[in-house]
Scaffold this active site. Structure first.
Site, mmCIF file in Angstrom:
data_model
loop_
_atom_site.group_PDB
_atom_site.id
_atom_site.type_symbol
_atom_site.label_atom_id
_atom_site.label_comp_id
_atom_site.label_asym_id
_atom_site.label_seq_id
_atom_site.Cartn_x
_atom_site.Cartn_y
_atom_site.Cartn_z
ATOM 1 N N ASP A 168 -4.575 -9.625 -8.334
ATOM 2 C CA ASP A 168 -5.012 -8.959 -9.712
ATOM 3 C C ASP A 168 -3.502 -8.101 -9.307
ATOM 4 O O ASP A 168 -3.430 -8.235 -11.348
ATOM 5 C CB ASP A 168 -6.377 -7.501 -9.391
ATOM 6 C CG ASP A 168 -6.383 -7.168 -7.597
ATOM 7 O OD1 ASP A 168 -4.480 -7.684 -7.413
ATOM 8 O OD2 ASP A 168 -6.944 -6.468 -7.213
ATOM 9 N N GLU B 159 -12.594 -0.161 -9.910
ATOM 10 C CA GLU B 159 -11.920 -0.635 -11.260
ATOM 11 C C GLU B 159 -13.121 -0.965 -12.495
ATOM 12 O O GLU B 159 -12.769 -1.313 -13.515
ATOM 13 C CB GLU B 159 -12.182 -2.603 -10.562
ATOM 14 C CG GLU B 159 -10.858 -2.087 -9.454
ATOM 15 C CD GLU B 159 -11.539 -2.231 -8.171
ATOM 16 O OE1 GLU B 159 -9.881 -1.427 -7.481
ATOM 17 O OE2 GLU B 159 -12.237 -1.839 -7.938
ATOM 18 N N THR C 124 -0.905 1.166 -10.842
ATOM 19 C CA THR C 124 -2.393 0.218 -9.685
ATOM 20 C C THR C 124 -3.087 0.993 -8.801
ATOM 21 O O THR C 124 -4.729 0.184 -8.699
ATOM 22 C CB THR C 124 -1.994 -0.755 -9.180
ATOM 23 O OG1 THR C 124 -3.611 -1.732 -8.918
ATOM 24 C CG2 THR C 124 -1.676 -0.598 -7.417
ATOM 25 N N GLU D 88 0.556 -0.987 -0.037
ATOM 26 C CA GLU D 88 -0.067 -0.073 0.270
ATOM 27 C C GLU D 88 0.784 1.134 0.424
ATOM 28 O O GLU D 88 0.767 2.326 -0.862
ATOM 29 C CB GLU D 88 -1.032 -0.126 1.327
ATOM 30 C CG GLU D 88 -2.261 -0.970 1.344
ATOM 31 C CD GLU D 88 -2.660 -0.933 0.268
ATOM 32 O OE1 GLU D 88 -4.303 -1.594 -0.040
ATOM 33 O OE2 GLU D 88 -2.573 0.539 -0.770
ATOM 34 N N ARG E 113 0.804 3.686 -3.363
ATOM 35 C CA ARG E 113 -0.144 5.020 -3.390
ATOM 36 C C ARG E 113 0.803 6.268 -2.954
ATOM 37 O O ARG E 113 0.773 6.914 -3.090
ATOM 38 C CB ARG E 113 -0.488 5.098 -1.945
ATOM 39 C CG ARG E 113 -1.999 3.640 -2.201
ATOM 40 C CD ARG E 113 -3.061 4.272 -1.213
ATOM 41 N NE ARG E 113 -3.563 2.748 -0.729
ATOM 42 C CZ ARG E 113 -4.848 2.837 -0.202
ATOM 43 N NH1 ARG E 113 -5.357 3.537 1.083
ATOM 44 N NH2 ARG E 113 -5.641 2.032 0.113
#
Length: 622
Positions: A382, A516, A602, A249, A253
């Site tokens: 994913d 998404e 992503t 994360e 980010r």
């Protein structure tokens, strides 16, 4: 001239003298008076003659030039000393005039400008003293910055499209202003209770929403807000914290957000902060295999995995979603360690047998063996597949290993996981030890956009087939939205027990502002220009405005099948980073962040393609 000619004295016969030059008391007194007069004359010259103040400054402030030029040895001639004196006085005069001008300029500045100038001067002194030559105070190489094409766009010509794009920008302004008003500096916002919020993903790091939103602010040309966010990053973003964070994360980010902000704006603070944080994450790779830990204490460098993850395993979507950012960290820092760490992950994976050609979600970082044979293109798996494709694209299609891994994996997914419902909806199921669970997560809906993005690079006989797959998956995800009361999609939906594209379990009915489905709409619009994708995006905007917008921002909802929303009171940072950015780009022209120059991580942070024709200029950003 002999002293005797200046001072009339005679030796006294009846007085014993220690030497021929001994003085009587009266003679000593006369000598003292003369010496005092000479000193008085010198000080008078200093204070009252023209340019004397410049000489005084040289005396009291010890000009380095003075010190250098007056350090003459015992063999110096008188004529050389005289020449030096002239040069010294000229140097003193010049330096003092310069000092007076600088002082005058300084006094005209605001206090904050003076402080900033002092800070810059200190950094310069430190840099010079370290003799870094060609590197800044963070030991970073010099890079000639060139902004990649399409970092900002222009107004669409179509009036309706222009109006809808402006609406998305207004939504971003409401989300950002609310965060700024009620939670500035916190990681996220609680829009109903109007206060800050933080999950344990970031430990006690701060400012996730600020960093995540930087590029969205820039792309939407909200430059005043971007400057305020930049100022916060420079003054307050601190990684020296005794906290355990999610490596995944924080990478997507924070590192991704900082890298993107740098490439869009060229501001060095973002490059410096990104590299600093990247270095903080490197200890996560200290495992027997080099497969990184999921959690890392930024201060101690001690890592561990989630206790629930299959016997202490690392997770595919976490260790497999570092490649884009770490390749750029090596490029911007000159440190090859970042790239080597992520390339080693591939080596480990390529040594392993894949069940049915699939990549299980769990891998033990100590033994280098798979954990449970659970395969998903949604949560836990994913973005690993996404980064294989995007690593190839970001390398300007030179990373053939990534290309092969992606298309081989996609073939295994099609064979083993893709299914069609009785009513013709294509979905991607999950695989557990050889058995299929006919469930598709909201997270899996990114796959429509991914498959469309990669279709052009597939063998020519498969390009059209993959575009059809992408369109069918997009339609299924749209159905998951239209079949709810709020017209927002659930966290997961099923295809069993007589239902299709509907959540049947209470813990799967929530919507947390995820991007998404909208992400896939954006990709499908870019590749097909089918107007239905923009219409579907507009439907999502209307639902967000009606059910998620509150006075203090935007909130997720707990049950999308309920007739009225029950808000969860969290405005996720990815709502600003991803959901609103993808909506904005959906209603923008294709030359705004064009795909041949940019790749999105992503978290929707755009990173430039590393052009293959610039490999001989590693220290230049195109």
């Amino acid at each position: 001239m002999p002293v005797a000619t200046l001072l009339p004295f005679t030796a006294t016969p009846n007085r014993k003298s220690a030497s021929p030059t001994s003085f009587r008391l009266t003679e000593k007194f006369i000598l003292l008076l003369v010496f005092s007069a000479f000193i008085t004359l010198c000080f008078g010259a200093i204070f009252f003659l023209p340019d004397s103040s410049k000489l005084l400054s040289g005396v009291f402030f010890h000009s380095s030039a003075v010190e250098t030029n007056t350090r003459t040895g015992p063999d110096s001639s008188d004529s050389g000393s005289a020449g030096n004196d002239v040069r010294v006085l000229a140097k003193i005069k010049k330096d003092h005039e310069k000092a007076l001008l600088e002082a005058k300029d300084t006094l005209q500045k605001r206090p904050d400008e003076i402080k900033q100038a002092i800070k810059i001067e200190k950094e310069k002194v430190v840099q010079d003293s370290m003799g870094q030559g060609g590197k800044d105070d963070s030991n970073l190489p010099f890079i000639e910055y060139h902004r990649p094409p399409g970092s900002t766009g222009h107004e669409p010509l179509d009036p309706e499209t222009r109006e809808r794009r402006a609406k998305v920008k207004e939504m971003m302004k409401h989300a950002w202003d609310s965060y700024k008003r009620f939670a500035w500096g916190s990681n996220e916002l609680r829009p109903v209770s109007k206060q800050g919020h933080s999950s344990n993903l970031f430990g006690n790091m701060k400012g996730a929403t600020i960093v995540d939103a930087l590029d969205t602010l820039y792309i939407m040309e909200m430059y005043e807000d971007f400057d305020a966010a930049t100022d916060w990053v420079e003054k307050n973003l601190d990684f020296n914290v005794n906290a355990e964070v999610s490596v995944f994360e924080v990478n997507i980010r924070f590192v991704g957000g900082l890298l993107s902000a740098y490439y869009l704006s060229g501001k060095e603070v973002f490059r410096r902060k990104a590299v600093e944080l990247g270095e903080k994450l490197l200890p996560a790779f200290k495992t027997p295999t080099g497969i990184p830990w999921a959690l890392l204490n930024l201060k101690s460098g001690i890592g561990r995995n989630w206790p629930w993850a299959s016997g202490g395993s690392s997770i595919l979507a976490e260790y497999g979603t570092l490649h884009l950012e770490f390749m750029h960290l090596s490029k911007l820092s000159g440190n090859p360690d970042f790239a080597q760490k992520v390339m080693n992950i591939r080596k480990v994976l390529n040594r392993l047998d894949k069940p049915q050609g699939l990549y299980p979600n769990y891998l033990n970082p100590n033994s280098g063996q798979w954990g449970q044979h659970h395969v998903s293109v949604g949560g836990l798996g994913d973005s690993f597949y996404e980064y294989l494709l995007k690593a190839w694209l970001m390398s300007d299609k030179t990373d053939d290993e990534a290309k092969k891994m992606y298309y081989d994996a996609l073939q295994a997914i099609e064979t083993n996981l893709m299914r069609k419902s009785s009513n013709g909806l294509t979905y991607i199921a999950e695989w557990k030890g050889g058995l299929l669970e006919h469930k598709m997560g909201h997270l899996t809906c990114f796959a429509g956009g991914m498959i469309a993005l990669g279709a052009d690079g597939a063998p020519s006989d498969k390009t059209g087939h993959q575009m059809e797959q992408a369109a069918e998956i997009t339609r299924t995800c749209h159905e998951s939205y239209t079949r709810t009361a709020l017209k927002l999609g659930p966290e997961a939906f099923r295809f069993d027990g007589g239902v299709e594209a509907i959540a049947t379990r209470q813990n799967e009915k929530y919507f947390i502002l995820r991007p998404e489905v909208i992400e896939t709409y954006m990709y499908m619009w870019r590749f097909t220009h089918d107007p239905k994708y923009r219409e579907w995006g507009w439907e999502a905007i209307q639902a967000l405005e009606q059910h998620c917008r509150v006075e203090g921002g935007y909130s997720g909802v707990r049950d999308v099948y309920a007739s009225s929303p029950n808000h969860d009171d969290v405005q996720q940072s990815f709502y600003l980073a991803e959901t609103l950015k993808y909506l904005y780009l959906l209603f923008s022209d294709d030359d705004h962040l064009p795909f041949d120059h940019w790749v999105f991580n992503t978290e929707a942070h755009p990173l430039p393609v590393i052009k293959k024709d610039n490999t001989d200029r590693p220290n230049e950003v195109e």
